[in-house]
Design an enzyme around this catalytic site. Structure first.
Site, mmCIF file in Angstrom:
data_model
loop_
_atom_site.group_PDB
_atom_site.id
_atom_site.type_symbol
_atom_site.label_atom_id
_atom_site.label_comp_id
_atom_site.label_asym_id
_atom_site.label_seq_id
_atom_site.Cartn_x
_atom_site.Cartn_y
_atom_site.Cartn_z
ATOM 1 N N THR A 261 18.176 -23.782 135.443
ATOM 2 C CA THR A 261 17.336 -24.938 135.736
ATOM 3 C C THR A 261 16.502 -24.675 136.980
ATOM 4 O OG1 THR A 261 18.909 -26.455 134.728
ATOM 5 C CG2 THR A 261 17.367 -27.387 136.322
ATOM 6 N N GLN B 218 16.868 -22.741 125.156
ATOM 7 C CA GLN B 218 18.178 -23.379 125.251
ATOM 8 C C GLN B 218 18.008 -24.881 125.047
ATOM 9 O OE1 GLN B 218 20.652 -24.348 128.740
ATOM 10 N NE2 GLN B 218 22.116 -22.849 127.943
ATOM 11 N N HIS C 267 23.361 -25.450 124.227
ATOM 12 C CA HIS C 267 24.168 -25.557 125.437
ATOM 13 C C HIS C 267 25.395 -26.408 125.113
ATOM 14 C CE1 HIS C 267 25.414 -25.258 129.431
ATOM 15 N NE2 HIS C 267 24.273 -25.461 130.070
ATOM 16 N N ASN D 6 29.674 -26.055 130.236
ATOM 17 C CA ASN D 6 29.421 -26.612 131.564
ATOM 18 C C ASN D 6 29.464 -28.132 131.639
ATOM 19 O OD1 ASN D 6 29.096 -23.946 132.103
ATOM 20 N ND2 ASN D 6 26.969 -24.057 132.763
ATOM 21 N N TYR E 138 28.389 -30.457 129.469
ATOM 22 C CA TYR E 138 27.333 -31.238 128.828
ATOM 23 C C TYR E 138 27.827 -31.814 127.495
ATOM 24 C CZ TYR E 138 24.663 -29.307 132.632
ATOM 25 O OH TYR E 138 24.239 -28.975 133.893
ATOM 26 N N ARG F 94 26.223 -21.437 123.678
ATOM 27 C CA ARG F 94 26.820 -21.170 124.992
ATOM 28 C C ARG F 94 28.099 -21.978 125.151
ATOM 29 N NH1 ARG F 94 24.742 -20.785 131.312
ATOM 30 N NH2 ARG F 94 25.346 -18.602 131.405
ATOM 31 N N ASN G 290 31.816 -29.601 136.048
ATOM 32 C CA ASN G 290 31.314 -30.937 135.725
ATOM 33 C C ASN G 290 32.347 -31.811 135.032
ATOM 34 O OD1 ASN G 290 28.751 -30.524 136.874
ATOM 35 N ND2 ASN G 290 28.018 -29.499 135.029
ATOM 36 N N GLY H 6 22.254 -14.018 136.249
ATOM 37 C CA GLY H 6 21.536 -15.225 136.600
ATOM 38 C C GLY H 6 20.798 -15.137 137.919
ATOM 39 N N ARG H 7 21.511 -15.311 139.019
ATOM 40 C CA ARG H 7 20.857 -15.320 140.327
ATOM 41 C C ARG H 7 20.010 -14.072 140.586
ATOM 42 N NH1 ARG H 7 25.992 -17.306 140.873
ATOM 43 N NH2 ARG H 7 26.224 -19.447 141.638
#
Length: 372
Positions: free
Chosen positions: A29, A103, A184, A187, A189, A237, A245, A326-327
């Site tokens: 995001t 996604q 997704h 995480n 969601y 995913r 979360n 990712g990062r």
């Protein structure tokens, strides 16, 4: 320097797509969609095109309907304007030889009334994600994090309506030029809120038994395959052992091995495993990773603070087919080349991750730029 047999740079075919390497840019995001309307834009197109040397890009989460939105300035794939905006992105990625999946995202209870026109978020159950914050603008338009609002439980008929929203979102992704879609389901969601036992207290066919808790995942995955016309271009995913979360399952290894088996029967192209990546997070045992490999015949992607060395080892051991970084992709648009050369990586600026403009999005230098 890695040699020609470097496992990170072996090609792979995924759903008929030829991937030149095993390096994935995962969904992240960034909250740069144009306002009003949460429309993908040319700045986002530049950002993704800069990173098109990845074997596969998976876009940031894009919400499938207004009630699926959970964070400020995130792009949707619901309106004609949003679909046209995503076409700018996919055209830019394809123009430089890249491959990109969308996604598809419904956040469920991880939202706030201010993002939903005053309505309460929806979820599998009327259970609040306590202590979980979402990203919203304040009255002055400045970004900040607030406690996710109390959700209401979806009626059975509404669950089926959301399945249809996912089917339409897959069709919209085709119109937007994406090569495939990733659901997704991780995480914390919405799909995860159905799967994990502590987030689901339903008594209809979507709750209770493991079979029932996996039903929404099953129906959405099949709807995406139908919307695309090819299950091999669908990825899912999952986050089996994380508690991100507020979603926790009573027996995650059994639950997620069953989910992997189910997805294999549907014939989806890949499962994308999100491992816990915070500093003191529990490791996912290799024995469980091998169990997932046995349960699922398709491609397996792993993400979670992988270094190049750990990634190569995972590929060699065979329980992973692709590794997502990712990062490192935030700050290194040419990450595959840096990994190939074992070059130093840029460090990302945390203060520019969410919201803003080009700074911290498209202005990180490549190796070529540094050489000038």
């Amino acid at each position: 320097m890695p040699n020609a047999t470097d496992p990170l740079f072996r090609p792979l075919t995924l759903g008929g797509l030829d991937l030149p390497n095993r390096i994935v840019m995962p969904p992240m995001t960034r909250s740069r969609a144009s306002q009003p309307g949460d429309v993908p834009n040319r700045l986002m197109a530049e950002y993704y095109a800069q990173r098109a040397s990845a074997g596969l890009i998976v876009s940031e989460g894009t919400w499938i309907s207004p009630m699926g939105k959970g964070y400020a300035w995130t792009p949707g794939i619901h309106t004609p304007e949003q679909v046209a905006g995503w076409r700018l992105v996919t055209d830019a990625v394809h123009a430089v030889g890249g491959r990109i999946f969308a996604q598809l995202w419904h956040v469920g209870r991880l939202s706030h009334t201010t993002l939903l026109g005053g309505q309460s978020p929806v979820s599998s159950s009327a259970l609040q994600a306590e202590g979980v914050n979402v990203f919203v603008p304040d009255s002055g338009g400045k970004p900040g994090f607030v406690q996710a609002s109390m959700p209401r439980a979806l009626a059975t008929t509404e669950v089926r309506e959301i399945v249809e929203q996912f089917r339409q979102a897959a069709r919209n992704a085709v119109d937007a030029g994406f090569d495939g879609v990733e659901l997704h389901a991780a995480n914390g969601y919405l799909v995860n809120q159905f799967i994990d036992s502590n987030a689901n207290d339903r008594t209809d066919e979507y709750g209770g038994s493991l079979e029932n808790r996996l039903r929404f995942l099953d129906e959405v995955a099949r709807a995406l395959a139908d919307g695309l016309g090819d299950a091999r271009r669908v990825g899912i995913r999952l986050a089996p052992l994380t508690t991100l979360n507020g979603c926790v399952d009573a027996d995650p290894e059994i639950t997620y091995a069953a989910a992997a088996k189910l997805l294999g029967e549907i014939g989806v192209g890949y499962i994308h495993i999100a491992e816990a990546d915070w500093d003191d997070a529990p490791d996912m045992p290799v024995v469980f990773k091998r169990r997932l490999r046995e349960a699922f015949p398709g491609t397996l992607i792993y993400a979670g603070k992988y270094t190049a060395e750990r990634a190569r080892q995972a590929l060699i051991e065979g329980w992973a087919d692709l590794i997502a970084f990712g990062r490192p992709f935030v700050a290194n648009p040419d990450l595959p080349e840096r990994l190939r050369l074992e070059a130093q990586l840029n460090t990302h600026d945390r203060d520019t991750l969410f919201g803003g403009g080009a700074h911290g999005l498209t202005d990180y230098p490549s190796l070529d730029a540094l050489a000038v």
